[in-house]
Design an enzyme around this catalytic site. Structure first.
Site, PDB file in Angstrom:
ATOM      1  N   ARG A  48       0.788  -1.204   0.053  1.00 14.29           N
ATOM      2  CA  ARG A  48      -0.041  -0.051   0.141  1.00 14.29           C
ATOM      3  C   ARG A  48       0.839   1.357   0.111  1.00 14.29           C
ATOM      4  NH1 ARG A  48      -3.760  -1.642   5.168  1.00 14.29           N
ATOM      5  NH2 ARG A  48      -1.658  -2.780   5.491  1.00 14.29           N
TER       6      ARG A  48
ATOM      7  N   LYS B  38       1.836   1.623   7.368  1.00 15.01           N
ATOM      8  CA  LYS B  38       2.124   0.791   8.567  1.00 15.01           C
ATOM      9  C   LYS B  38       2.975   1.399   9.609  1.00 15.01           C
ATOM     10  CE  LYS B  38       0.933  -2.876   9.491  1.00 15.01           C
ATOM     11  NZ  LYS B  38      -0.540  -2.994   9.913  1.00 15.01           N
TER      12      LYS B  38
ATOM     13  N   TYR C 259      -0.787   4.168  10.648  1.00 18.56           N
ATOM     14  CA  TYR C 259      -1.215   2.949  11.881  1.00 18.56           C
ATOM     15  C   TYR C 259      -0.189   2.790  12.770  1.00 18.56           C
ATOM     16  CZ  TYR C 259      -5.236   1.560   9.213  1.00 18.56           C
ATOM     17  OH  TYR C 259      -6.684   1.677   8.372  1.00 18.56           O
TER      18      TYR C 259
ATOM     19  N   HIS D  65      -0.881   1.113  16.423  1.00 19.37           N
ATOM     20  CA  HIS D  65      -1.148  -0.125  17.226  1.00 19.37           C
ATOM     21  C   HIS D  65       0.036  -0.554  18.219  1.00 19.37           C
ATOM     22  CE1 HIS D  65      -3.846  -1.325  13.927  1.00 19.37           C
ATOM     23  NE2 HIS D  65      -2.835  -1.275  13.104  1.00 19.37           N
TER      24      HIS D  65
ATOM     25  N   GLU E 185      -5.732   4.580  13.693  1.00 19.45           N
ATOM     26  CA  GLU E 185      -6.705   3.703  14.386  1.00 19.45           C
ATOM     27  C   GLU E 185      -7.405   4.073  15.898  1.00 19.45           C
ATOM     28  OE1 GLU E 185      -3.478   2.946  14.559  1.00 19.45           O
ATOM     29  OE2 GLU E 185      -2.854   2.532  16.460  1.00 19.45           O
TER      30      GLU E 185
ATOM     31  N   ASP F  71      -2.874  -7.415  14.997  1.00 19.45           N
ATOM     32  CA  ASP F  71      -2.065  -5.949  15.147  1.00 19.45           C
ATOM     33  C   ASP F  71      -2.429  -5.443  16.429  1.00 19.45           C
ATOM     34  OD1 ASP F  71      -4.658  -5.434  14.911  1.00 19.45           O
ATOM     35  OD2 ASP F  71      -4.345  -4.197  13.009  1.00 19.45           O
TER      36      ASP F  71
END
Ligand SMILES: NC(=O)C1=CN([C@@H]2O[C@H](COP(=O)(O)OP(=O)(O)OC[C@H]3O[C@@H](n4cnc5c(N)ncnc54)[C@H](O)[C@@H]3O)[C@@H](O)[C@H]2O)C=CC1
Ligand SMILES: CC(=O)C(=O)O
Ligand SMILES: [Mg+2]
Length: 371
Positions: free
Chosen positions: A15, A75, A94, A96, A118, A270
């Site tokens: 991505r 990511k 993101y 996490h 997120e 994740d």
């Protein structure tokens, strides 16, 4: 604002955080956009597409990071990316963090402002920047799980739809949110026998009404989980407590009650995973077997369908990217109570309670950082 878009470096991550369409919106407002050479290729965007949108292509990754104020990624930063972050950077991606202490510590040490996709909220109680990728991952979960049920993958050899005269396979989904509903929809479409477990009665009501009995809804208890492990051919882990580490709902001891060759797909990996025996895997080697049970625990599932995922993700992120670029991070977050919880780390401090709690760190109110 000087905006940089690095090429993603996580294993099999294709991505990209900004499309040429998004680049055009930013350059049209007078921002400078620098895209690492080849960053969009995995999602079907060529360097020339970005140039046509007014962006520049930067072949030198050091220069890309050094000249940026706002860094857009998909990511969580990998160790070599964490090492590039400075207090001058705002990172939007993101994160996490509750699943990764060393990453949290690395971001604190960097001094950078780190805003997570997120944990941004919306007025309906949803997570609008997680939802599009949860939709993708939920849909992929059943595809991945069905493949894992094949004998050559270590599975039990069950075909989910069955055949005339042979009963379908049974799929249990734990957590009936975005991932869970999409997984259940796919399993239903394949003709499997589908059950969703959730702790939220309100959510089970929505699902019951929407699927009119074609999907069974069960309130999640220890008994319900015991029943699921004894009967399911595939269990999809799809729970979330926003920003927090996932609760471990299936222990190693419970695997002994499962049918040999059954499959666990832990989409919640994740956030650390909701099965005790889960550990993150990659698209290069997505599964492993513990006590005869196949585990699929890929932490960046949507990366494998990068074209669809990039378009879905950037549709959701673009308004927030534009706000960051136009107003700067402090005003963008101060102006939007749903954007504010996106702030996870700033100036060496954790600003998201579930992350601070996960590691026993001090939590600083993000509102105090944007005044
Ligand atoms: N592996 C991957 O590539 C991807 C993973 N994800 C992850 O999938 C997970 C689920 O995300 P969403 O569906 O968007 O979250 P969501 O918030 O839409 O749904 C979570 C559901 O879990 C339920 N839940 C919470 N605790 C529970 C428990 N103990 N037992 C049963 N149900 C419980 C909640 O009531 C809620 O309905 C997240 O960890 C997310 O980060 C999302 C996209 C990609
Ligand atoms: C949500 C997430 O971690 C992903 O799309 O990779
Ligand atoms: Mg990770």
């Amino acid at each position: 604002m000087k905006i940089a878009v690095p090429k993603e470096i996580k294993n099999h991550e294709y991505r990209v955080a900004l499309t040429p369409t998004g680049a055009r919106e930013l350059t049209g407002r007078g921002h400078s956009v620098s895209v690492q050479a080849g960053a969009g290729e995995g999602a079907g965007f060529q360097d020339g597409d970005y140039q046509q949108a007014g962006a520049t292509i930067e072949p030198n990754v050091d220069a890309l990071w050094q000249n940026a104020e706002l860094i857009l990624k998909v990511k969580e930063p990998q160790p070599e990316e964490v090492a590039r972050l400075t207090p001058e950077h705002t990172l939007f991606t993101y994160l996490h963090l509750a699943a990764e202490k060393s990453l949290t510590q690395g971001l604190m040490k960097s001094g950078a402002t780190c805003i997570a996709y997120e944990t941004i909220t919306d007025a309906k109680g949803g997570l609008p920047l997680l939802a599009p990728m949860s939709t993708v991952a939920g849909r992929m979960a059943v595809q991945a799980g069905a493949h894992s049920l094949e004998k050559a993958q270590g599975g039990s050899g069950v075909l989910l739809p069955g055949v005339p005269g042979v009963a379908p396979g049974s799929v249990t989904v734990i957590g009936g949110g975005v991932v869970g509903e999409n997984a259940a929809r796919m399993a239903l479409g394949l003709g499997a026998d589908v059950t969703i477990l959730d702790k939220s009665i309100a959510r089970l009501e929505v699902l019951d009404d929407r699927y009119q009995g074609r999907i069974k809804t069960v309130y999640s208890t220890a008994d319900a989980l015991d029943h699921a492990v004894r009967t399911a051919d595939m269990i999809v882990g799809a729970v979330l407590i926003p920003g927090a580490a996932a609760p471990k709902l299936i222990t190693r001891a419970m695997l002994a009650d499962m049918k040999p060759g059954s499959v666990l797909v832990d989409v919640a990996i994740d956030q650390g995973g909701c099965f005790e025996t889960s550990r993150p895997t990659t698209h290069a080697e997505p599964t492993y077997i513990v006590d005869g049970i196949v585990h699929y625990c890929v932490a960046n599932m949507p990366g494998a369908v990068a074209r669809t995922s990039t378009l879905g993700l950037t549709n959701a992120t673009l308004p927030f990217v534009l706000a960051l670029a136009d107003k700067g991070w402090q005003k963008a977050l101060a102006d939007d109570a749903h954007f504010l919880p996106g702030l996870n780390v700033h100036n060496g401090k954790v600003t998201y309670r579930a992350v601070a709690d996960a590691f026993g760190l001090e939590n600083v109110d993000p509102a105090s950082m944007v005044k």
